[in-house]
Design a protein around this motif. Structure first.
Motif, PDB file in Angstrom:
ATOM      1  N   SER B 132       0.845  -1.183   0.000  1.00 43.14           N
ATOM      2  CA  SER B 132       0.000   0.000   0.000  1.00 43.14           C
ATOM      3  C   SER B 132       0.888   1.242   0.000  1.00 43.14           C
ATOM      4  O   SER B 132       2.109   1.147   0.123  1.00 43.14           O
ATOM      5  CB  SER B 132      -0.888   0.002   1.235  1.00 43.14           C
ATOM      6  OG  SER B 132      -0.085   0.166   2.382  1.00 43.14           O
ATOM      7  N   LEU B 133       0.270   2.403  -0.120  1.00 46.19           N
ATOM      8  CA  LEU B 133       1.017   3.663  -0.129  1.00 46.19           C
ATOM      9  C   LEU B 133       1.813   3.804   1.162  1.00 46.19           C
ATOM     10  O   LEU B 133       3.002   4.112   1.155  1.00 46.19           O
ATOM     11  CB  LEU B 133       0.033   4.826  -0.299  1.00 46.19           C
ATOM     12  CG  LEU B 133       0.699   6.179  -0.530  1.00 46.19           C
ATOM     13  CD1 LEU B 133       1.467   6.173  -1.840  1.00 46.19           C
ATOM     14  CD2 LEU B 133      -0.348   7.283  -0.530  1.00 46.19           C
ATOM     15  N   LEU B 134       1.132   3.532   2.292  1.00 46.28           N
ATOM     16  CA  LEU B 134       1.784   3.651   3.588  1.00 46.28           C
ATOM     17  C   LEU B 134       3.015   2.760   3.656  1.00 46.28           C
ATOM     18  O   LEU B 134       4.086   3.155   4.103  1.00 46.28           O
ATOM     19  CB  LEU B 134       0.799   3.255   4.696  1.00 46.28           C
ATOM     20  CG  LEU B 134       1.456   3.191   6.079  1.00 46.28           C
ATOM     21  CD1 LEU B 134       1.392   4.547   6.743  1.00 46.28           C
ATOM     22  CD2 LEU B 134       0.826   2.131   6.942  1.00 46.28           C
ATOM     23  N   ASP B 135       2.854   1.515   3.154  1.00 44.24           N
ATOM     24  CA  ASP B 135       3.945   0.555   3.187  1.00 44.24           C
ATOM     25  C   ASP B 135       5.132   1.079   2.385  1.00 44.24           C
ATOM     26  O   ASP B 135       6.275   1.013   2.809  1.00 44.24           O
ATOM     27  CB  ASP B 135       3.451  -0.777   2.626  1.00 44.24           C
ATOM     28  CG  ASP B 135       4.496  -1.868   2.780  1.00 44.24           C
ATOM     29  OD1 ASP B 135       5.257  -1.803   3.742  1.00 44.24           O
ATOM     30  OD2 ASP B 135       4.531  -2.755   1.923  1.00 44.24           O
ATOM     31  N   ARG B 136       4.846   1.644   1.213  1.00 43.38           N
ATOM     32  CA  ARG B 136       5.931   2.128   0.357  1.00 43.38           C
ATOM     33  C   ARG B 136       6.635   3.327   0.972  1.00 43.38           C
ATOM     34  O   ARG B 136       7.861   3.414   0.970  1.00 43.38           O
ATOM     35  CB  ARG B 136       5.381   2.477  -1.035  1.00 43.38           C
ATOM     36  CG  ARG B 136       5.179   1.231  -1.872  1.00 43.38           C
ATOM     37  CD  ARG B 136       4.303   1.489  -3.065  1.00 43.38           C
ATOM     38  NE  ARG B 136       3.619   0.263  -3.470  1.00 43.38           N
ATOM     39  CZ  ARG B 136       4.112  -0.571  -4.385  1.00 43.38           C
ATOM     40  NH1 ARG B 136       5.250  -0.311  -4.975  1.00 43.38           N
ATOM     41  NH2 ARG B 136       3.448  -1.662  -4.700  1.00 43.38           N
TER      42      ARG B 136
END
Lengths: 340, 326
Positions: B132-136
């Protein structure tokens, strides 16, 4: 009405390599108190079928279609909340590997009690008493003392008994057992099967027994589904399947059972590997491995059709009935001769 | 037992390194115009005219909490371990270390709280939503955190937040308990430590995000987590009782060991923000060839690491039933 009626169930997984068709149009039903055996090789989609019914597939990668009617309610479209209510209380599941299926950091008694308290508003004390009762029912010696033990203090067979106790704690209507004896040694296997049969009588639950062992199915099943490459190859009563198998894959499974036969040095095996479900074979999925393969098999996927003289017995094979009857008779005669 | 061997090895190595350095503390003590007489007297006074093993023996004897076990007299009694006196200012090393220790402890433990506060939620959320965006974003942060040197991060933070924005003080330390003038008490203490904590926590937060993410993802795939779901457990319970409980076991071990390692890493942060902690004391002592003070810091840090490891071992036995002592 059947307790569980699965119709045209499909489950596909998205992977980096493409879409894997793990279950591709499977139908079957289970009646109250009956035992259904689902047989097939590793990777034939047996486990995924049941995980789909339970709603336990990874949400991000799995896609399912079809219906799974549970007492008239479709499990595939049920809300997560409703599914949680059903899981563990109406439908319970036992898994293949008892060594890893119990949480290593919680006491056995707590894990059993948790299963009960999730569904019934009872005190810890009541849940604990019930847990003890179940541990006794599944034959764990000195159950009172073992409630406060951790999973690593149990042997494999004992852990599977604990799993069974946990699954039965809410008196489920259906118990799904996913290869419950595969990870156990042979003597323990027999004990666990006997135990499941005994408890089934006692609790009146229906059972879906997933296995790759035809011997297990012959022993405890009422109905049998033979799965190959995500599809149903053959389906019928246990008598029908074992007395008059109609699919070359079923013959192969029967032929590969170990026998006490001095002439045979190696087990007869089904040639080749199960196909990749990323790109399943065209036509009949069994054709690359089938000794009876005909040109039509490579083109047309045979539909699941009833055997002419027996509408309850379904099979999917292009071979004519005469050949099938002859080959099945030959196979059984061979097996009978060895047995006597 | 091994801790004891390790302890002796570490202190001997410190002595040998000091012996190998071509510097004479006695000469330094006499100042610029040192006479031979002065140097000789100073060397005798400091004890550096003795052979290495005698110096070490005396140091070790002072350090032991039991005295009076000589071959001629046998009158064992307990005494306070003594680290000797500094070569440069003749203060007792005990007092030097004890004054500096709370500063470093504030930095390290506060920093540990800081980095866990960042790493836990970020690690868990990125495990729940991989790719996800957060993960990236978290992965970029991790990469920066692992690659960047704390001095650089410290200077950047000090420049932008401290100097440009003027939000936080750039240097100085305020005592937690004893207020002196307008500086003291818990609020000032924390206020002065915000930047050091952030600097210090950055690297470890990055490492821990990665580790927590990997552990949680692994635990999510475990069979017993599927069992818990099959029992009908709601997702928050599955996470709390089955996933996190198992995923965070190794994190506890790592945390204990890393706090030990972090005592060493505190040197950079202390230098940047001018905190009078152990790291700064050690650097000053080394610059002045002040063997007893350096040795004192080494002894103290070693003891801390050994104690922390012991605490972690005991704690681990308590939280993981599989290795519980019988």
């Amino acid at each position: 009405m059947a307790l569980l009626e699965v119709t045209d169930l499909k489950t596909y997984f998205r992977t980096d390599d493409g879409v894997v068709r793990a279950v591709d149009g499977v139908s079957f039903s289970v009646d109250k108190g009956q035992t259904l055996g689902i047989v097939g090789e590793s990777g034939s989609g047996k486990s995924v079928t049941c995980l789909t019914i339970m709603g336990l597939n990874p949400k991000r990668t799995a896609m399912s279609s079809g219906t799974a009617m549970w007492k008239g309610e479709d499990l595939l479209t049920a809300t997560p909340k409703r599914l949680r209510e059903i899981r563990g209380s109406e439908i319970a599941m036992i898994f293949q590997d008892p060594m890893t299926s119990l949480n290593p950091v919680h006491k056995i008694g707590a894990q059993l009690a948790e299963a009960m308290r999730l569904h019934e508003d009872v005190s810890k004390k009541t849940a604990r008493a019930r847990a003890l009762e179940l541990l006794k029912a599944v034959g764990i010696p000195r159950a009172e003392r073992r409630l406060d033990d951790y999973p690593h203090q149990f042997s494999g067979g004992m852990r599977q008994r604990v799993m069974i106790a946990m699954s039965l704690i809410n008196n489920p209507d259906l118990l799904i057992a996913d290869e419950p004896t595969t990870a156990l040694d042979v003597t323990t296997q027999a004990q666990i099967l006997t135990l499941i049969e005994k408890l089934q009588e006692e609790f009146g639950s229906a059972v879906i027994m997933i296995t790759h062992d035809l011997g297990v199915v012959a022993e405890i099943a009422d109905d049998v589904v033979v799965m190959y490459a995500a599809e149903v190859a053959e389906k019928g009563g246990v008598e029908q399947i074992f007395k008059k198998p109609h699919h070359p894959y079923t013959w192969g499974l029967m032929g590969s059972l170990p026998r006490l036969d001095a002439d045979v040095e190696r087990l007869v095996q089904i040639q080749g590997q199960p196909p990749s479900m990323l790109r399943p074979p065209t036509g009949c999925r069994f054709h690359p491995r089938c000794p009876y393969v005909m040109p039509i098999c490579k083109e047309v996927d045979p539909a699941l059709a009833p055997v002419s003289d027996d509408p309850g017995h379904l099979q999917s094979c292009h071979l004519d009935e005469e050949t099938k009857n002859r080959e099945a008779a030959k196979l059984l005669a061979g097996m009978m001769a060895e047995a006597s | 037992m091994w801790a004891f061997v390790l302890f002796i090895a570490v202190t001997i190595v410190t002595y040998v390194i000091f012996y190998a350095i071509p510097a004479n503390p006695a000469r330094l003590a006499c100042g610029q115009r040192a006479t031979a007489e002065c140097i000789k007297r100073a060397a005798h006074y400091l004890g550096t005219d003795r052979p290495l093993y005698v110096q070490y023996g005396k140091f070790f004897g002072r350090l032991m909490p039991v005295a009076g076990l000589g071959p001629n007299n046998f009158s064992p009694h307990f005494k306070t371990p003594n680290l000797g006196r500094s070569f440069t200012n003749r203060l007792t090393v005990n007092s030097v270390v004890l004054n500096a220790a709370p500063v470093t402890a504030s930095l390290v433990f506060g920093g540990a709280v800081f980095w866990m506060l960042i790493a836990l939620p970020v690690g868990i959320l990125s495990a729940l939503r991989p790719r996800s965006l957060l993960d990236r974003i978290a992965m970029v942060f991790v990469l920066v955190g692992i690659s960047a040197h704390p001095v650089w991060i410290g200077l950047l933070l000090a420049y932008f937040l401290g100097f440009k924005a003027g939000v936080f003080p750039i240097t100085g330390y305020c005592d937690f308990i004893n207020p002196s003038g307008n500086c003291g008490g818990p609020v000032q203490w924390a206020y002065h430590l915000v930047l050091p904590w952030a600097t210090f926590a950055f690297l470890f937060a990055a490492l821990y995000v990665r580790m927590i993410r990997a552990n949680v993802m692994e635990a999510l795939g475990e069979d017993y987590v599927r069992t818990a779901r099959a029992k009908g457990a709601p997702e928050w319970l599955v996470m709390r009782s089955h996933v996190l409980r198992n995923a965070l076991l190794p994190v506890v071990t790592m945390l204990g060991m890393d706090i030990g390692i972090a005592l060493g890493g505190a040197i950079f942060t202390e230098s940047v923000f001018g905190l009078p902690g152990l790291g700064k004391t050690a650097i000053q002592a080394i610059e002045n060839f002040d063997l007893p003070t350096t040795q004192g810091v080494v002894v103290f840090a070693t003891l801390c690491i050994i104690l922390l490891t012991l605490v972690v071992d005991l704690l681990y036995a308590w939280i993981d039933p599989r290795i519980r002592l019988t």
